[in-house]
Design a protein around this motif. Structure first.
Motif, mmCIF file in Angstrom:
data_model
loop_
_atom_site.group_PDB
_atom_site.id
_atom_site.type_symbol
_atom_site.label_atom_id
_atom_site.label_comp_id
_atom_site.label_asym_id
_atom_site.label_seq_id
_atom_site.Cartn_x
_atom_site.Cartn_y
_atom_site.Cartn_z
ATOM 1 N N ASN A 29 -83.840 -38.594 12.183
ATOM 2 C CA ASN A 29 -84.207 -39.973 11.850
ATOM 3 C C ASN A 29 -85.252 -40.089 10.750
ATOM 4 O OD1 ASN A 29 -82.611 -40.291 14.104
ATOM 5 N ND2 ASN A 29 -83.845 -41.937 14.948
ATOM 6 N N TYR A 30 -86.228 -39.205 10.737
ATOM 7 C CA TYR A 30 -87.344 -39.349 9.810
ATOM 8 C C TYR A 30 -87.345 -38.296 8.710
ATOM 9 C CZ TYR A 30 -88.888 -42.401 13.530
ATOM 10 O OH TYR A 30 -88.944 -43.385 14.476
ATOM 11 N N TYR A 31 -86.186 -37.676 8.492
ATOM 12 C CA TYR A 31 -86.138 -36.569 7.547
ATOM 13 C C TYR A 31 -85.011 -36.740 6.542
ATOM 14 C CZ TYR A 31 -89.148 -34.390 11.004
ATOM 15 O OH TYR A 31 -90.177 -34.117 11.873
ATOM 16 N N ALA A 32 -85.322 -36.409 5.294
ATOM 17 C CA ALA A 32 -84.283 -36.377 4.274
ATOM 18 C C ALA A 32 -83.294 -35.259 4.584
ATOM 19 C CB ALA A 32 -84.908 -36.141 2.902
ATOM 20 N N VAL A 47 -77.062 -30.180 -5.108
ATOM 21 C CA VAL A 47 -75.926 -31.101 -5.147
ATOM 22 C C VAL A 47 -76.422 -32.538 -4.999
ATOM 23 C CG1 VAL A 47 -73.822 -31.845 -3.974
ATOM 24 C CG2 VAL A 47 -74.298 -29.398 -4.280
ATOM 25 N N GLY A 48 -77.236 -32.777 -3.971
ATOM 26 C CA GLY A 48 -77.767 -34.114 -3.765
ATOM 27 C C GLY A 48 -78.580 -34.198 -2.491
ATOM 28 N N PHE A 49 -79.220 -35.343 -2.301
ATOM 29 C CA PHE A 49 -79.920 -35.591 -1.051
ATOM 30 C C PHE A 49 -79.888 -37.074 -0.721
ATOM 31 C CE2 PHE A 49 -83.680 -37.731 -2.537
ATOM 32 C CZ PHE A 49 -84.084 -37.132 -3.733
ATOM 33 N N ILE A 50 -80.196 -37.355 0.534
ATOM 34 C CA ILE A 50 -80.343 -38.729 0.998
ATOM 35 C C ILE A 50 -81.697 -38.820 1.678
ATOM 36 C CG2 ILE A 50 -79.139 -38.243 3.187
ATOM 37 C CD1 ILE A 50 -78.023 -41.138 3.019
ATOM 38 N N ILE A 56 -81.869 -44.338 -0.418
ATOM 39 C CA ILE A 56 -81.869 -43.668 -1.720
ATOM 40 C C ILE A 56 -81.070 -42.375 -1.635
ATOM 41 C CG2 ILE A 56 -83.294 -42.552 -3.477
ATOM 42 C CD1 ILE A 56 -85.579 -44.403 -2.617
ATOM 43 N N THR A 57 -80.195 -42.186 -2.599
ATOM 44 C CA THR A 57 -79.491 -40.930 -2.761
ATOM 45 C C THR A 57 -79.676 -40.460 -4.208
ATOM 46 O OG1 THR A 57 -77.446 -42.157 -3.210
ATOM 47 C CG2 THR A 57 -77.741 -41.285 -0.984
ATOM 48 N N GLU A 58 -79.729 -39.165 -4.384
ATOM 49 C CA GLU A 58 -79.817 -38.554 -5.704
ATOM 50 C C GLU A 58 -78.758 -37.468 -5.785
ATOM 51 O OE1 GLU A 58 -82.999 -40.760 -7.397
ATOM 52 O OE2 GLU A 58 -81.683 -39.256 -8.296
ATOM 53 N N TYR A 59 -78.160 -37.327 -6.963
ATOM 54 C CA TYR A 59 -77.089 -36.359 -7.133
ATOM 55 C C TYR A 59 -77.277 -35.576 -8.428
ATOM 56 C CZ TYR A 59 -74.793 -39.256 -3.616
ATOM 57 O OH TYR A 59 -74.496 -39.957 -2.469
ATOM 58 N N ALA A 60 -76.759 -34.366 -8.415
ATOM 59 C CA ALA A 60 -76.673 -33.606 -9.655
ATOM 60 C C ALA A 60 -75.685 -34.300 -10.590
ATOM 61 C CB ALA A 60 -76.204 -32.186 -9.364
ATOM 62 N N ASP A 61 -75.932 -34.188 -11.876
ATOM 63 C CA ASP A 61 -75.043 -34.842 -12.845
ATOM 64 C C ASP A 61 -73.602 -34.372 -12.698
ATOM 65 O OD1 ASP A 61 -77.470 -34.922 -15.584
ATOM 66 O OD2 ASP A 61 -77.128 -36.279 -13.897
ATOM 67 N N SER A 62 -73.424 -33.127 -12.303
ATOM 68 C CA SER A 62 -72.088 -32.549 -12.216
ATOM 69 C C SER A 62 -71.228 -33.175 -11.115
ATOM 70 C CB SER A 62 -72.181 -31.041 -11.999
ATOM 71 O OG SER A 62 -72.893 -30.755 -10.808
ATOM 72 N N THR A 68 -70.513 -38.270 -2.402
ATOM 73 C CA THR A 68 -71.343 -39.256 -1.728
ATOM 74 C C THR A 68 -71.956 -38.640 -0.472
ATOM 75 O OG1 THR A 68 -69.929 -41.067 -2.480
ATOM 76 C CG2 THR A 68 -71.437 -41.530 -0.662
ATOM 77 N N ILE A 69 -73.274 -38.788 -0.348
ATOM 78 C CA ILE A 69 -73.976 -38.302 0.842
ATOM 79 C C ILE A 69 -74.292 -39.492 1.733
ATOM 80 C CG2 ILE A 69 -76.066 -37.167 1.701
ATOM 81 C CD1 ILE A 69 -76.161 -35.623 -0.937
ATOM 82 N N SER A 70 -74.070 -39.305 3.021
ATOM 83 C CA SER A 70 -74.385 -40.353 3.999
ATOM 84 C C SER A 70 -74.986 -39.692 5.234
ATOM 85 C CB SER A 70 -73.133 -41.140 4.363
ATOM 86 O OG SER A 70 -72.137 -40.307 4.929
ATOM 87 N N ARG A 71 -75.457 -40.536 6.139
ATOM 88 C CA ARG A 71 -76.051 -40.007 7.362
ATOM 89 C C ARG A 71 -75.730 -40.919 8.524
ATOM 90 N NH1 ARG A 71 -81.736 -38.903 6.171
ATOM 91 N NH2 ARG A 71 -82.038 -38.794 8.424
ATOM 92 N N ASP A 72 -75.618 -40.316 9.697
ATOM 93 C CA ASP A 72 -75.416 -41.045 10.936
ATOM 94 C C ASP A 72 -76.502 -40.555 11.884
ATOM 95 O OD1 ASP A 72 -74.708 -42.047 13.408
ATOM 96 O OD2 ASP A 72 -72.578 -41.594 13.176
#
Length: 125
Positions: A29-32, A47-50, A56-62, A68-72
């Motif tokens: 819950n409290y962690y990227a 590759v990326g993070f959420i 907020i999500t960030e991705y490598a240009d490639s 798409t990164i998501s979380r449940d």
């Protein structure tokens, strides 16, 4: 804290896969949550993070525009949806999470303390 990545496999170029990262031993819950990959003969790369809020999500240009990164949080699981896969996406994919609560990480793998074992993604051209 243990991370279990799954969902890898063999897919044709242009296809899709969804990777999962199930976390145990700690609520996410409290962690990227981040994803990295290591292609054959190459260094591991971001590759990326959420973020922990999911806003907020960030991705490598490639991979931007294709992944798409998501979380449940209820399932204590993060996901990496990969579309329009290319042969150059072939790699072992790792999920990871920082030790610090509510921290927004950077693309540096050094900010991620806990790592999964990796799942192989192979894209045939």
């Amino acid at each position: 804290v243990q991370l279990q990545a799954s969902g890898g496999g063999l897919v044709q170029a242009g296809g899709s896969l969804r990777l999962s990262c199930k976390v145990s031993g700690r609520t996410i819950n409290y962690y990227a949550m981040g994803w990295f990959r290591r292609a054959p003969g190459k260094e591991r790369e971001f590759v990326g993070f959420i973020t922990w809020t999911g806003r907020i999500t960030e991705y490598a240009d490639s991979v931007k525009g294709r992944f798409t990164i998501s979380r449940d949080n209820a399932a204590n699981t993060a996901y990496l949806e990969m579309n329009k896969l290319k042969a150059e996406d072939t790699a072992v994919y790792y999920c990871a999470t920082p030790a610090e609560r509510t921290r927004t990480p950077t693309a540096s793998e050094h900010e991620f303390v806990y790592w999964g074992q990796g799942t192989q993604v192979t894209v045939s051209s």
